[in-house]
Design a protein around this motif. Structure first.
Motif, PDB file in Angstrom:
ATOM      1  N   ARG B 246      40.056  38.304  81.935  1.00 34.99           N
ATOM      2  CA  ARG B 246      41.487  38.113  81.672  1.00 34.99           C
ATOM      3  C   ARG B 246      41.815  36.645  81.447  1.00 34.99           C
ATOM      4  NH1 ARG B 246      42.640  42.760  84.599  1.00 34.99           N
ATOM      5  NH2 ARG B 246      41.987  41.773  86.518  1.00 34.99           N
ATOM      6  N   ARG B 247      41.284  35.782  82.337  1.00 37.19           N
ATOM      7  CA  ARG B 247      41.589  34.353  82.213  1.00 37.19           C
ATOM      8  C   ARG B 247      41.080  33.795  80.886  1.00 37.19           C
ATOM      9  NH1 ARG B 247      40.426  31.029  87.774  1.00 37.19           N
ATOM     10  NH2 ARG B 247      41.073  32.649  89.234  1.00 37.19           N
ATOM     11  N   GLU B 249      40.502  35.356  78.119  1.00 29.39           N
ATOM     12  CA  GLU B 249      41.310  35.897  77.024  1.00 29.39           C
ATOM     13  C   GLU B 249      42.617  35.101  76.906  1.00 29.39           C
ATOM     14  OE1 GLU B 249      41.037  40.070  76.202  1.00 29.39           O
ATOM     15  OE2 GLU B 249      40.928  38.889  74.359  1.00 29.39           O
ATOM     16  N   GLN B 250      43.234  34.837  78.077  1.00 29.40           N
ATOM     17  CA  GLN B 250      44.495  34.091  78.068  1.00 29.40           C
ATOM     18  C   GLN B 250      44.325  32.674  77.540  1.00 29.40           C
ATOM     19  OE1 GLN B 250      45.789  34.467  82.110  1.00 29.40           O
ATOM     20  NE2 GLN B 250      46.501  36.572  81.776  1.00 29.40           N
ATOM     21  N   ARG B 251      43.166  32.072  77.821  1.00 33.50           N
ATOM     22  CA  ARG B 251      42.929  30.721  77.339  1.00 33.50           C
ATOM     23  C   ARG B 251      42.511  30.692  75.875  1.00 33.50           C
ATOM     24  NH1 ARG B 251      39.837  26.365  80.684  1.00 33.50           N
ATOM     25  NH2 ARG B 251      40.136  25.500  78.626  1.00 33.50           N
TER      26      ARG B 251
END
Lengths: 348, 507
Positions: B246-247, B249-251
């Motif tokens: 998730r992290r 992907e967010q970055r």
């Protein structure tokens, strides 16, 4: 969505249960437990659409969903693990009613659905790759499905025509559901140019709850299966072959066959080396599912009338309350039989 | 062109052998027992698949993982091989028994060890001419192998039952003591050994020492963003794999997904294939991902948590650079990681208190079956049960007919000693891993030494201790954007009618 989709689904159950069942009953309903109690519950409370539609549900997930409802004052906890919707909850739920997947029919399709989807997605992938002239690794590993699809395609001849037919049929079916549901379903399919997306990937893309996406997907799948059974989707009907759901569980089916040969509950228990109570469960299942099955040999008419009257007067389906109202003169088996029949009449 | 090369070309479409393949195949064809240790990604399965076309009869392959078996079967089928079948617990019972009647017509018979426990299956196998008995991932045989599977211990006996056909044991990671165990258990004294270096020269090695878990996460994200993909990132927990995916992907690191054994089969297969076909740049996963992932161009393997032993690490980084192109392996380490690895590794071991409690509750005067039944109902994890069952079977001979209080005490003593020995061995392995992480000299040298080898020549590109620049591994161009999702009608049109034709009907 301010409330997770799990809360929405649970609220639906709570409304129907009306305080007469605990969270455990919802858990068994979603996971599709084949116990006499759960099978009857789903009939009595008209929750058949949800039966077996959330196989990996956990008690923790349901408790969290319930806690969220309570926190928003949409539900109240009456006693241990029993909840009812508040007036605000009722209003909220009705406002969201459109979120309910209206084609869902877990009762009928929860067993056939995985195999049907495997066939459909593998045929889609195979035809797509044939059209593109590419080699591929099948998106399904189930030997039964691999064999079935191979036989099917061999028997069918022209791949080009089959691809065309599948395309036309899918377009027609997907036009009948919402744009969003059609998009979700299409993204799940694997082709020569794109491996299907996971539920989570679709959820992230649409910025929706993954559970919501899963139910939308299932909604389309059940719609397709129903259309196939209704004779309105010829290719899908072929994919359904051998998967048409049996009305009774296998074991109840056997009991039914013995009953028709004139055996009593006692006889069958002995013959099948099963507990009497198990055979009784079967009889209740048969009474609920087989139209025209008479319960007269098991409950005399007077008792049946008394049970019906008590159930209506008390506005309850709780076995214990009914039995107490009749001073314990009827057995639980008799009450369950009568109620099973009643539900049959109400819903059909 | 000799017959071997001809068959290689005809059946597999390759022009030449990779190191080791020809040597192993020749010994197998000469009817010798062979132990082959070939590094991950070197085409081990060809060592039996090729001889299968030159031998009479069927080749039986024992494999520890259903998914691994399915991958092999699927690859053979894709090549056009029809005479292949797999027997494992996920198969429909009816289907299995049907296939048993015509077993001899299959060139490749794959089986899981538990299927080989079935008398019916063995009887059917005995009617077949088994020309080669293959044990894949043979290190699973050894208690001192990093992925010990007690089921594998019976393979020696099973091989004898089948008339002791020639045996080929394959592994990528077996230090000398494990090699001895394999040879002894399978009864293949005098076996030819083909041991190739575990070293993969095209994989550069690096360890990043970090100050905390959050520091690790931040630096790992930096790497993931800068490095040329595709890549795999290993975690020891499902939660971390999901969280990091998730992290990242967010970055905006690219197209990232996670993979672990808690997902259902279909979703797992989707992620695996998306990665294979280049729809994903990075997979964040547990050790469940990898076996059977035959992706040639994996450019990096990162470890957010260190494995509990070097063998596991070698196996996992070996998934990079199968195409021979330069690739990178980075392990991120922070204080406390050793304790995490230890807890994971020792999860299979009961504490002395748990063991004593279990022994105490064994019914006195009962027989052996009651002991095994008590194991089933004790609420242990599968992996704990597997190990205890193995220890128990070892002690069975020393046991009297029924359990007296004294026998229970003796049983406890022996089991406790066995568990303690395993705990000590695991700690030693972890110590070795930990020392490797904190090494000040060449990492490659230390790695091969753990497998009883020496490095013969110096590599140009080696490890952070020998000096390693990351320039060559960084991404030259921006990662391609994920293909835009179009309207479902167009997606569906593409699926069946493809490029070239215009999408009139869909408009």
């Amino acid at each position: 969505m301010r409330h997770g989709y799990a809360s929405f689904l649970l609220a639906h159950c709570l409304r129907r249960f009306n305080g007469e069942r605990t969270l455990a009953a919802a858990y068994h309903l979603f996971s599709g437990k084949k116990s006499a109690q759960t099978l009857q519950d789903s009939k009595w409370f008209q929750l058949e659409p949800l039966f077996g539609t959330w196989k990996n549900v956990t008690m923790t997930a349901l408790e969290a969903a319930a806690a969220a409802l309570v926190e928003q004052r949409l539900a109240l906890s009456a006693k241990q693990r029993t909840y009812t919707l508040t007036a605000a909850g009722e209003e909220w739920f009705v406002g969201q009613a459109a979120l309910f997947p209206r084609h869902l029919n877990g009762w009928r399709y929860h067993e056939a659905e995985p195999l049907f989807w495997q066939r459909l997605s593998l045929i889609g992938q195979t035809l797509s790759n044939l059209v593109y002239g590419r080699r591929f690794a099948p998106i399904c590993r189930d030997e039964r499905t691999l064999q079935w699809v191979k036989q099917y395609l061999l028997a069918k001849g022209s791949r080009q025509m089959l691809a065309e037919a599948l395309y036309q049929e899918l377009i027609r079916l997907l036009e009948a559901v919402s744009e969003e549901a059609a998009a979700i379903f299409t993204l799940r399919l694997t082709s020569a140019v794109r491996i299907g997306w996971t539920m989570e990937q679709i959820a992230a893309h649409l910025q929706k709850d993954a559970l919501y996406v899963q139910f939308q997907f299932r909604n389309v799948l059940h719609y397709i299966m129903a259309e196939a059974e209704a004779g309105r989707a010829p290719m899908m009907a072929e994919l359904m072959s051998g998967l048409t759901p049996a009305v009774l569980t296998q074991s109840a089916q056997k009991t039914y066959e013995w009953l028709r040969k004139g055996k009593t509950v006692e006889d069958i228990a002995k013959l099948r080396r099963l507990k009497r109570s198990t055979i009784e469960d079967h009889v209740v299942e048969i009474a609920a599912n087989v139209p025209g099955f008479s319960i007269a040999p098991f409950v005399d008419d007077e008792k049946a009338a008394a049970i019906r009257a008590a159930a209506q007067a008390l506005r309850t389906r709780k076995l214990k309350e009914i039995r107490e109202a009749l001073d314990g003169k009827v057995s639980y088996f008799e009450i369950r039989l009568v109620l099973a029949k009643e539900v049959g009449r109400w819903t059909s | 062109m000799d017959e071997l090369t001809k068959t290689l070309h005809m059946q597999f479409g390759y022009a030449s052998f990779r190191p080791g393949q020809r040597e192993v195949a020749e010994d197998v064809l000469a009817g010798r027992d062979v132990l082959a240790m070939l590094p991950t990604g070197s085409g081990k399965s060809l060592c039996y698949q090729l001889p299968a076309y030159l031998l009479q009869g069927s080749v039986l392959i024992v494999s520890p993982l259903v998914s691994l078996m399915e991958d092999q079967v699927e690859q053979l089928r894709r090549r056009g091989e029809k005479r292949v079948i797999a027997f494992h617990s996920l198969l429909d019972a009816e289907e299995k028994w049907q296939a048993l009647a015509s077993l001899a017509k299959f060139r490749f018979i794959y089986a899981s060890p538990e299927m080989l426990q079935s008398a019916k299956f063995l009887t059917a196998l005995r009617r077949v001419c088994i020309s080669l008995f293959v044990v894949d991932e043979a290190h699973c045989i050894s208690q001192w192998g990093y992925d010990f599977r007690p089921d594998f211990l019976k393979l020696g006996e099973i091989r004898r039952t089948l008339g002791a056909p020639p045996c080929l044991a394959l592994t990528a990671t077996a230090p000398p003591e494990v090699q001895e165990d394999i040879i002894r258990t399978l009864g293949m004294d005098g076996a030819r050994r083909h041991i190739y270096s575990v070293d993969r020269p095209n994989i550069a090695l690096r360890v990043e020492h970090c100050s905390s878990t959050e520091d690790k996460a931040a630096r790992l994200a930096d790497y993931a963003k800068r490095l040329e993909g595709p890549g795999i990132i290993y975690f020891s927990s499902r939660q971390w794999a999901e969280e990091m995916a998730r992290r990242l992907e967010q970055r905006g690191v690219g197209r990232v997904a996670y993979y672990h054994a808690g997902m259902d089969g279909e979703q797992r297969l989707l992620v695996q294939q998306q990665f294979f076909y280049g729809q994903l740049d990075i997979v964040c996963c547990t050790s469940a991902f990898g076996m059977g992932v035959n992706k040639e161009n994996v450019r990096f393997v990162l470890h957010f948590h260190m494995p509990a032993q070097l063998e596991a690490y070698v196996q996992e980084i070996g998934r990079a650079g199968r195409d021979g192109a330069p690739s990178l392996a980075v392990l991120f380490y922070a204080d406390g990681d050793r304790a995490i690895a230890q807890a994971m590794a020792e999860a299979e071991l009961l504490s002395p208190r748990e063991l004593r409690e279990w022994c105490r509750r064994l019914p006195e005067g009962a027989g052996w079956e009651a002991v095994m039944a008590a194991l089933e109902t004790a609420g242990f994890t599968d992996i704990q049960k597997r190990l205890l069952a193995y220890f128990l079977e070892r002690e069975q001979r020393a046991m009297p007919g029924w359990l007296t209080a004294e026998a229970k005490e003796r049983l406890y003593g022996k089991m406790a000693a066995a568990i303690e020995a395993r705990r000590r061995w695991k700690r030693k392995k972890l110590q070795e891993m930990d020392e490797w992480v904190h090494l000040s000299s060449c990492r490659r040298q230390a790695l091969v030494r753990a497998f009883g080898e020496e490095l013969t020549d110096r590599r140009n590109v080696c490890c952070d201790r020998c000096g390693l620049s990351l320039d060559g591994y960084e991404r030259a161009v921006r990662r391609p954007e994920a293909a835009p999702v179009r309207h479902w009608r167009e997606e569906l049109w593409d699926m069946f009618f493809g490029g070239g034709r215009t999408n009139e009907a869909a408009k």
